[in-house]
Enzyme design. Structure first.
Site, mmCIF file in Angstrom:
data_model
loop_
_atom_site.group_PDB
_atom_site.id
_atom_site.type_symbol
_atom_site.label_atom_id
_atom_site.label_comp_id
_atom_site.label_asym_id
_atom_site.label_seq_id
_atom_site.Cartn_x
_atom_site.Cartn_y
_atom_site.Cartn_z
ATOM 1 N N TYR A 19 -26.295 -6.491 15.310
ATOM 2 C CA TYR A 19 -27.606 -6.890 14.845
ATOM 3 C C TYR A 19 -27.542 -7.890 13.702
ATOM 4 O O TYR A 19 -28.562 -8.319 13.203
ATOM 5 C CB TYR A 19 -28.397 -5.639 14.448
ATOM 6 C CG TYR A 19 -29.893 -5.833 14.588
ATOM 7 C CD1 TYR A 19 -30.434 -6.322 15.776
ATOM 8 C CD2 TYR A 19 -30.739 -5.562 13.545
ATOM 9 C CE1 TYR A 19 -31.788 -6.517 15.900
ATOM 10 C CE2 TYR A 19 -32.101 -5.741 13.660
ATOM 11 C CZ TYR A 19 -32.629 -6.232 14.850
ATOM 12 O OH TYR A 19 -33.973 -6.437 14.973
ATOM 13 N N TRP A 55 -26.819 -7.937 10.504
ATOM 14 C CA TRP A 55 -27.175 -7.688 9.113
ATOM 15 C C TRP A 55 -26.012 -7.093 8.307
ATOM 16 O O TRP A 55 -26.209 -6.680 7.172
ATOM 17 C CB TRP A 55 -28.366 -6.738 9.031
ATOM 18 C CG TRP A 55 -29.679 -7.379 9.298
ATOM 19 C CD1 TRP A 55 -30.366 -7.386 10.482
ATOM 20 C CD2 TRP A 55 -30.485 -8.120 8.375
ATOM 21 N NE1 TRP A 55 -31.546 -8.072 10.356
ATOM 22 C CE2 TRP A 55 -31.644 -8.537 9.063
ATOM 23 C CE3 TRP A 55 -30.332 -8.468 7.034
ATOM 24 C CZ2 TRP A 55 -32.652 -9.278 8.470
ATOM 25 C CZ3 TRP A 55 -31.340 -9.210 6.425
ATOM 26 C CH2 TRP A 55 -32.480 -9.609 7.143
#
Length: 769
Positions: free
Chosen positions: A106, A108
């Site tokens: 993802y 992050w």
């Protein structure tokens, strides 16, 4: 103290008397306290210290396994575990093809642009396997990303290149903040942020006389510095409220008819719906009031007060993270158009302003460093929030943005830098999905629920343990991220792990291009340096940059983006929509024939609404004490928990009706699951609503009656795993319905941060060939 960066802010760090010390960047006027999570996290017991392989996978070999997530692990040395990973990747590719591999990440995990987890895993899978099944869009903007191009332009064009905080401070008279403008969200930006200005910007605008209206169920969603008026609205009913406001404007002739005629397309079809000509239901303020809970006179008064004012309509990501989440995004743009405000300085439509620090800022005039990901030879993809549907329903057809697609059969998932047990909904169902895999491989710094469900867990370094370059496309500082600490245990950089795997798969040259991490850093820095030189700006060589610790980047003019250009000259700067105008209605979307997303914004009755068994709305929003689930065991995050549990806000009336006092442990439940939390009784949440933030590490267990629950307080055991609509298939995790009761049983021990049991080596079926 050495410079470093995170998604939640720039800082420096060093060691003092054996303890990690972290200090915010001196130029940051409002530092984010999330940087305080680092000190307690770097050597926490939740860190993964050695490669681990799941007992059942070793014993029985790859394949579906109901024990995944409940099994023990076996420690293994790096050479052997890498041999096993390489052998399994080769087996899956040879037997099933690259289209049977899902690349999960993802993005992050780190603000560093080289050790960016998503880029690393995608580059590895592209160069070694020829590709992978990918996901598109995000959990934050899963509905808006596909929708906005149909009506205005891309998400990047609308959210990142539109109305700025500078414009708001100078020009805006009214901000309608649907879903609020919470600082906990706007203090975060992927790649890093050097100056948190949102609090001060809102204070300056308010001091000039700008009126902020916080529209939503939570009073805290707009900071006090904005001097906001709070308009509590029933969750998920913003579209009805906006329709009632627009009806008032149109029926009283207060709308900007000249703007609509010149700049908009599809008004007649929408007006027929608005006035009830197409469905015999005029969307009056009284009609809206019965749905959203705001008195009809208040709706009409607010609408009338907007005429002649510089009005900015803001819609938070949160509104589209629910059933029919496309509708408030679209309807807010229509409201701004009806007011004739689109394209004006400080006016019009600002999707997601206040949701991320990227939004409302100037864009850099040069590219920032990035690692190229290579070419993905696999065409199959899924909307990101449909991961469980894909795993449980291989071969099934699904709709997406006018296409009829088919879920691939995934044998192996490779996950780094992400925790789907934070992002995803209906975690009991997600567990079922993960148990269908042949193999799940995870790189992680800590024992998240994703790592606990893996078959092979490879310990990765955290950001403080490696060198990188921090940069964001909307921040004027590029940062030299110095290594602050040595790797924890046997942790290694993702790049080094992938380099050794690529060598075993005869693809090392393709993956590394003959470069070490240090050489890659110099290469990607030089691309930005050359871009600066192209603008006549001298920048130091890499060694000079590294010694200085940061370097300023030039930024573009605050020109209002495509909406300003369109308003100024619609003939020469049309919008990138089918008509070149604002699509009040969309013949393209109408042509898809989706019952759950018609060709114009509309009020669609939700199916996941409170009922007699589950009479309360649950707002499962982003947390204030961590980014997603990152460093949930960090000092700041843990200090804000109560009785080791996540905190659930409940209104005094709802608490009294259930015999709940402040500080009580409560059980939230519905037909999908249950979790424990600590009650905070407060009138900052409207009656009929409870709020429990996401991000608490999933900690499955049972109560005294044998009923499953999360002992820690992860609300995604309760949320529904359904797409927002057939058009976008976005995440619906923001809202659901629950019941709450006081939990009077002995408290089960919270074990989210305890490492799993490591057992002795067993006779295994997995082979190296």
């Amino acid at each position: 103290m050495l410079p470093h960066s995170s998604h939640w802010g720039l800082f420096s760090a060093g060691w003092r008397n054996g303890k990690l010390v972290v200090a915010p960047h001196p130029g940051d006027p409002d530092p984010n306290p999330l940087i305080d999570n680092f000190a307690g996290a770097i050597h926490h017991r939740a860190r993964i210290t050695t490669p681990m392989v799941r007992h059942g996978w070793l014993q029985n070999g790859p394949g579906a396994d109901a024990r995944r997530g409940d099994d023990d692990f076996v420690a293994m040395e790096w050479p052997e575990v890498l041999d096993r990973v390489a052998a399994e990747l080769r087996r899956v590719k040879d037997q099933h093809g690259a289209e049977s591999v899902f690349g999960g990440s993802y993005g992050w995990s780190s603000a560093g642009r080289f050790h960016h987890a998503q880029s690393q895993v995608h580059r590895f899978l592209n160069t070694t396997l020829g590709g992978y099944v990918r996901s598109v869009n995000s959990y934050s903007a899963g509905a808006s990303e596909p929708l906005l191009p149909h009506i205005l332009g891309s998400l990047d064009q609308i959210a990142r290149r539109g109305v700025s905080w500078e414009q708001i401070v100078e020009h805006t008279e009214v901000v309608l903040a649907f879903g609020g403008m919470a600082l906990k969200n706007s203090r975060v930006a992927s790649g890093g942020i050097s100056r948190h200005t949102e609090r001060g910007d809102m204070a300056r605008a308010a001091a000039r006389g700008c009126r902020f209206v916080n529209i939503g169920p939570l009073r805290s969603d707009t900071p006090s510095e904005a001097r906001p008026e709070w308009l509590p609205v029933t969750p998920g009913t913003d579209t009805a409220l906006m329709l009632g406001m627009v009806f008032t404007l149109v029926s009283e002739g207060r709308h900007d008819q000249a703007f609509i005629a010149r700049y908009c397309d599809g008004w007649t079809a929408f007006e027929d719906y608005l006035l009830g000509r197409s469905d015999a239901t005029p969307k009056t303020a009284a009609w809206a009031s019965a749905i959203c809970g705001v008195p009809a006179e208040d709706i009409a008064t607010l609408a009338r007060a907007l005429q002649g004012k510089r009005v900015l309509v803001v819609v938070a990501h949160a509104l589209q993270r629910s059933e029919h989440g496309e509708q408030p995004i679209w309807m807010a743009a229509v409201l701004a158009a009806v007011l004739g405000q689109l394209g004006l300085p400080g006016g019009g439509y600002a999707y997601a302003l206040g949701t991320l620090a990227h939004y409302g800022r100037r864009n850099n005039a040069v590219v920032v460093p990035a690692l190229p990901q290579g070419v993905n030879g696999v065409k199959a993809f899924i909307p990101v929030a449909r991961i469980t549907d894909m795993l449980l329903n291989p071969g099934a057809a699904f709709d997406y943005n006018g296409q009829r697609l088919t879920y691939p059969r995934i044998r192996l998932a490779y996950w780094i830098g992400g925790n789907p047990f934070h992002h995803h909904q209906d975690l009991n169902r997600l567990r079922e999905g993960f148990r269908t895999l042949d193999t799940l491989i995870v790189h992680e710094i800590g024992w998240t629920a994703t790592a606990r469900h893996a078959d092979i867990v490879l310990p990765a370094t955290m950001t403080l343990e490696r060198e990188d370059i921090g940069a964001a496309a909307t921040d004027p500082l590029m940062v030299a991220m110095h290594r602050i600490a040595e790797p924890h245990g046997m942790a290694r950089d993702d790049y080094d792990i992938f380099t050794d795997l690529a060598e075993r798969l005869d693809a090392k040259d393709a993956y590394t291009e003959g470069r070490t991490s240090a050489q890659w850093l110099r290469l990607i820095y030089d691309k930005t340096r050359h871009a600066l030189a192209g603008q006549g700006i001298e920048a130091p060589d890499f060694d000079g940059f590294w010694q200085r610790g940061e370097w300023p980047l030039p930024q573009q003019a605050d020109d209002g983006g495509i909406l300003r250009a369109f308003r100024t000259d619609p003939q020469h700067h049309p919008l990138p929509t089918p008509s070149g105008k604002v699509q009040i209605s969309s013949p393209v979307i109408a042509g898809f024939g989706y019952a759950d997303c018609p060709g114009h914004p509309a009020w669609l009755v939700p199916t996941d609404a409170p009922s007699e068994p589950h009479p309360l709305y649950l707002v499962a929003n982003q947390p204030a004490t961590r980014l997603h689930s990152q460093l949930d065991y960090g000092g700041h995050s843990e200090s804000q928990k109560r009785r080791e549990r996540e905190v659930c806000a409940i209104h005094p009336l709802d608490a009294a009706a259930r015999g709940i006092a402040d500080g009580d442990i409560v059980r939230l439940f519905n037909d999908r699951g249950a979790c424990l939390a600590c009650a905070q009784v407060t009138d900052a949440v409207m009656a009929g609503v409870v709020q429990l933030p996401t991000g608490a590490w999933y900690d499955p267990g049972t109560d005294a009656q044998g009923r499953p629950l999360c002992r820690h307080g992860n609300p995604n055991v309760l949320t529904r795993d359904r797409g927002t609509s057939s058009l976008t298939q976005g995440c619906t995790g923001q809202l659901t319905s629950v019941q709450v009761e006081r939990f009077d049983e002995p408290l089960p021990q919270m074990r989210a941060f305890e490492p799993p049991v490591a057992v002795a080596r067993v006779q295994d079926a997995a082979t190296l060939s």
